[in-house]
Design a protein around this motif. Structure first.
Motif: not given
Length: 1002
Positions: A401-402, A445-446, A489-500, A511-512
């Motif tokens: 869905a994401k 980098d991600m 780092l916060h920006l990278q984590i948010r991007t990775l969370q958006a992609s599940s 985060f987990k």
């Protein structure tokens, strides 16, 4: 000598008679003054008693034994207070009169005054003795022998049901409470499963309940919902009996960290002293004894252990169990992918298989993420195709869905056609294909950050540790500062969370990483960037293939039970080496790092490091991050040779001295000395030479700061911090106010936790990025210092204790006001009469929580003449033991509290109403969810508009609630099954309501 000289005159006789009758007359005529004096002394002793009660509760939580002198004082104080209250009650009722009720009985008042004076002296002496009990060690000691703690427990009022008040132990409902089906947060099939689990936990024949299912099916999410259900956060309902007194939760994961599991359970129990125990076995014994105490007191404890890959040795953790690893005295709720782990290894009495979501539930979840696009006519067919591929697996549904949320039609078609090859294959193959698809779209980098999360090898990586490792590896590019790297780092984590690929966590700024993602990334990395994570089943790293070791870029030993390390590892390509040991007896061989010349990040946790062990470090010329946390270190001077070091951490290590050689690390950007309790010496001049330092952490650590007048200096002085021009983050403790320089430059700080005064521990639990804690007697001198005034205006979390100066209002303490303040706590400060007093131009425009405790002279938070916007962002207000307060808020202020969510008023003797107004206009509390009123003997109603209930009026339960809330004027949205508990009161008389808790739904 004449005989007349010896005969008393009439004047002498009269003067003697006056002296004889003056004292009795004073007692008879001034009985009210004696009563007021006794009440004042009682109030002071009660205030001191409440202060030491907090210390006593910490002692009980940690199984400490009370000193005899404290126990004797407590018994004497309780007896004296009870006698004084009885005496005052008798005085209030002793309106026995003579002369047909026209004159007070002088003899009764005479006797009362004499007793009141004597009792006041006794109570005054007890209050003075109480000043000796300032810290935990003043009232108790650690019992080194096993056995039951003899700490007395507070007296419980008849009928009062005490519930643990820690954040982790909110009100717990009975297992029979029903669940709202169709709730937006819980699907019907999951709600049914939660109900079954709750029923199984309520069954006395079950001590272990388990849930099993494939990875990604939602086991951990289900436990979160069960935990919330038990804690009473999902629904607010009437309950007859709480199901559990304590609820603790820990993530076990593939590589269990026993100390972390112990710590998470101990935190809930308030067992803070477990942090002082170094070895797993000593921690286990302390935890075991505490849990046995709970069993003896017939307290119900539930321990939730999530994500078991194999059996967990309960004895090693400290959870009471039998020889067969069967839990005893408490209950367990477990999850695992494998039913055999639950039954065979953990002795599960009742287990449940968790399957996929039903078709309609899967569709609702998918549509909730994708939004309106899911209803487009041209996409409807593809939505059904996508859901069919996901097979009800929540992890897949959310990931897909994401991905499709912002995709065009052609992307939907192309992606789903690629999935056709998985039509007849296992769901796990589809999950890996989905993860590969998401992974391939990432920037390099991600991908590097994901690989670092895998190396870390736990499900909830520390954000701060990732930053330190990533900075050392250069993952954030050519960043100019730690602050920029942290933002990236916060920006990278948010991007990775958006992609599940990373998951949200229940903790803020956390985060987990799902097991499925960790396994996938590890398999991908093994091709190009070999990663080695040692497991307990790997008997020795030396038995692994040499070519595998030689090509490794990253190695992690995550809390494996290693007896010794190899003499040398041939890992010439190694960039990051992480070793987490379970005790400090593990030693590092001299030659271990000889071949690791490319090493950039080194973490050695909980091991023993001697001078010879540290010698090889000087050859690690590329080392940028060095973390020696929880280690035993006898000399760290050799580390001064690591000239390229950017990050150095000694958290919780046994380090006694910071030598002058550390001053050679001129490239250092971060130095972490948190919880180095044995650090007594920092050589003068060391800190001021670290001119590039940006972040300095010294919480619960070094406190022997040199005074400005002491020459020559024998230790570091705070004035050295002025040489650090780039310093923007500081955590420091300053118990001795005299060492604080007037011209200390703290205004440049953007993040800080500064503790000044004799606080025995870091007390604030409401963390902000700029925290200031002040406690001293008197405190006024500190507040007037220029350095403190320079940061008061930008502090967002402020704790003040023992204010005893001329200031009667909080708003006058800061010259710049409090424009950034979000959390304010004021305790044990007799000088404070108001928080905000008119006329004042100060506003708390960002204040979210206000906690006031033991302010014996506080009359009101604010008056009705202040601006209605003064507390416009306030969400939580808690007031305890403020005996002069009669009203919480005037109506004009309440109308300016649109975000108010929680009100708690406890033990305020004169409190008669929560909101007071001189009109009958309606007002709304749209967001109020929790209302707790406890121990308010004078309470009449929630809202007073000039009329009160007569004490003789009779109501049934419903009409009593309406009368108390004055429903004609107060609009409380979505009142849902109020929880109403009364103690020592009559249902027919609400004017003496003793205890009231009401929950409102979110």
């Amino acid at each position: 000598m004449s005989i007349e000289w010896c005969i008393p005159t009439v004047r002498d006789i009269l003067e003697g008679a006056v002296i004889l009758i003056k004292r009795p007359v004073k007692y008879a005529m001034s009985s009210k003054n004696f009563a007021d004096g006794l009440r004042e002394e009682v109030g002071k002793l009660e205030s001191e008693g409440r202060r030491v009660d907090d210390l006593a509760q910490v002692a009980r939580n940690n199984r400490r034994n009370f000193n005899d002198c404290f126990t004797e004082w407590q018994q004497s104080a309780n007896k004296a207070l009870e006698e004084a209250r009885n005496l005052l009650d008798a005085f209030d009722n002793a309106s026995k009169t003579c002369c047909y009720g026209r004159l007070p009985d002088p003899y009764c008042r005479y006797r009362f005054s004499m007793k009141a004076e004597a009792k006041s002296q006794v109570i005054l002496g007890l209050a003075e003795k109480c000043t000796r009990f300032r810290a935990l060690d003043d009232i108790c000691f650690i019992n080194t022998a096993s056995g039951i703690v003899t700490a007395p427990t507070p007296a419980r009022r008849d009928g009062e049901d005490t519930v643990q008040s820690t954040a982790a132990t909110a009100s717990v409902f009975s297992a029979s409470t029903s669940i709202k089906l169709g709730n937006d947060d819980v699907f019907e099939s999951r709600a049914l499963m939660i109900g079954n689990i709750m029923d199984a936990l309520a069954d006395d024949s079950n001590s272990v309940v388990g849930v099993y299912g494939m990875g990604g099916i939602g086991k951990s999410t289900l436990l979160v919902d069960v935990e919330s259900k038990i804690r009473g956060e999902k629904e607010r309902n009437i309950r007859e009996e709480k199901s559990f007194d304590w609820v603790a939760k820990a993530d076990v994961s593939k590589n269990p960290d026993i100390k972390t599991i112990q710590g998470e359970i101990a935190d809930v129990l308030g067992l803070t002293e477990i942090k002082e125990k170094e070895t797993v076995s000593r921690r286990a014994r302390l935890l075991h004894d505490r849990l046995k105490d709970e069993e003896r007191e017939k307290k119900k404890v539930l321990i939730i252990l999530d994500n078991l890959w194999e059996g967990l040795d309960l004895k090693e953790v400290g959870i009471p169990c039998g020889h067969d690893n069967k839990v005893m005295g408490c209950k367990l709720l477990l999850t695992s992918r494998h039913r055999d782990v639950l039954r065979r290894d953990m002795g599960c009495d009742k287990d449940f298989s968790l399957g996929g979501l039903k078709d309609e539930e899967a569709k609702r979840l998918f549509e909730k993420i994708v939004g309106d696009k899911a209803h487009d006519d041209e996409l409807k067919t593809w939505v059904n195709v996508a859901l069919d591929k996901c097979a009800g697996v929540p992890f897949l549904i959310v990931a897909m869905a994401k991905r499709f949320k912002d995709a065009e039609l052609y992307e939907w078609r192309n992606t789903l056609k690629n999935f056709e090859e998985f039509k007849d294959k296992e769901t796990s193959d589809l999950i890996n294909h989905m993860l590969q698809w998401s992974y391939d779209k990432l920037e390099e980098d991600m991908k590097s950050l994901l690989r670092l999360c895998v190396v870390y090898s736990i499900s909830k990586p520390s954000l701060e540790n990732l930053l330190r490792y990533g900075f050392g590896l250069g993952l954030f590019g050519e960043v100019s500062s730690m602050e920029v790297a942290r933002d990236r780092l916060h920006l990278q984590i948010r991007t990775l969370q958006a992609s599940s690929l990373l998951l949200d966590s229940e903790d803020v700024d956390s985060f987990k990483i799902h097991d499925l993602v960790r396994e996938f990334v590890a398999s991908v990395a093994s091709r190009d960037h070999p990663i080695l994570v040692l497991k307990d089943k790997d008997k020795s790293i030396t038995e692994l293939p040499k070519d595998k070791l030689k090509s490794c870029r990253a190695v992690c030993f995550p809390y494996v039970n290693m007896q010794e390390l190899p003499q040398e590892l041939d890992c010439s390509e190694l960039l990051i080496f992480l070793l987490f040991a379970n005790n400090r007896s593990l030693k590092v061989p001299y030659s271990l790092f000889h071949s690791m010349r490319k090493l950039m990040v080194l973490n050695l946790t909980r091991i023993c490091l001697t001078c010879s062990s540290l010698l090889p470090f000087q050859f690690l010329e590329n080392l940028h991050t060095l973390c020696l946390d929880g280690c035993s270190l006898d000399n760290v001077a050799i580390l001064g040779e690591l000239k390229g070091l950017h990050i150095l951490s000694f958290v919780n290590s046994n380090i006694y001295r910071l030598p002058r050689e550390i001053g050679q690390l001129t490239e250092l950007k971060l130095l972490d000395l948190n919880h180095c309790k044995k650090l007594e010496t920092i050589e003068p001049g060391v800190l001021q030479t670290l001119i590039k330092l940006e972040e300095l952490y010294m919480q619960n650590s070094f406190v022997q700061w040199n005074t400005m007048e002491q020459t020559p200096p024998t230790n570091a002085g705070l004035i050295e911090l002025n040489h650090m021009k780039n310093l923007h983050t500081l955590q420091v403790s300053i118990p001795n106010v005299s060492v604080l320089p007037e011209d200390l430059n703290v205004e440049k700080l953007t993040k800080y936790e500064i503790q000044i005064g004799n606080l025995w521990s870091w007390l604030s639990k409401l963390k902000g990025s700029r925290t200031l804690e002040l406690k001293s007697d008197p405190l006024g001198n500190i507040l007037r210092k220029g350095c403190i005034q320079s940061i008061l205006g930008k502090t967002d979390n402020l704790l003040l204790e023992q204010l005893d100066g001329s200031e009667q209002s909080i708003c006058v303490l800061s010259q710049k006001g409090f424009p950034e303040l979000k959390h304010l706590q004021v305790k044990n400060s007799p000088s404070i009469h108001y928080i905000l007093q008119s006329p004042s131009h100060i506003h708390f425009k960002k204040l979210e929580s206000l906690i006031l405790k033991n302010l014996i002279n506080l009359e009101m938070i604010c008056d009705s003449h202040i601006s209605s916007k003064s507390f416009s962002t306030l969400k939580v207000v808690k007031v305890e033991s403020c005996d002069k307060m009669e009203v919480l808020f005037p109506l004009s202020v309440v109308r300016g509290l649109p975000r108010l969510e929680e009100i708690e008023v406890v033990n305020c003797k004169l409190m008669r109403t929560i909101i007071e107004a001189d009109d009958c206009h309606k007002f709304e509390l749209r967001n109020l969810h929790v209302l707790k009123l406890c121990d308010l003997p004078n309470i009449k109603n929630f809202f007073n508009a000039g009329s009160t209930l007569s004490s003789g009026t009779s109501y049934n339960q419903v009409s009593t609630q309406i009368a108390f809330f004055n429903g004609q004027q107060v609009t409380i949205y979505e009142l849902f099954l109020p929880l109403l508990i009364r103690c020592n009161t009559d249902y027919d008389d609400y004017s003496i309501c003793y205890f009231l808790i009401i929950f409102f739904p979110n």
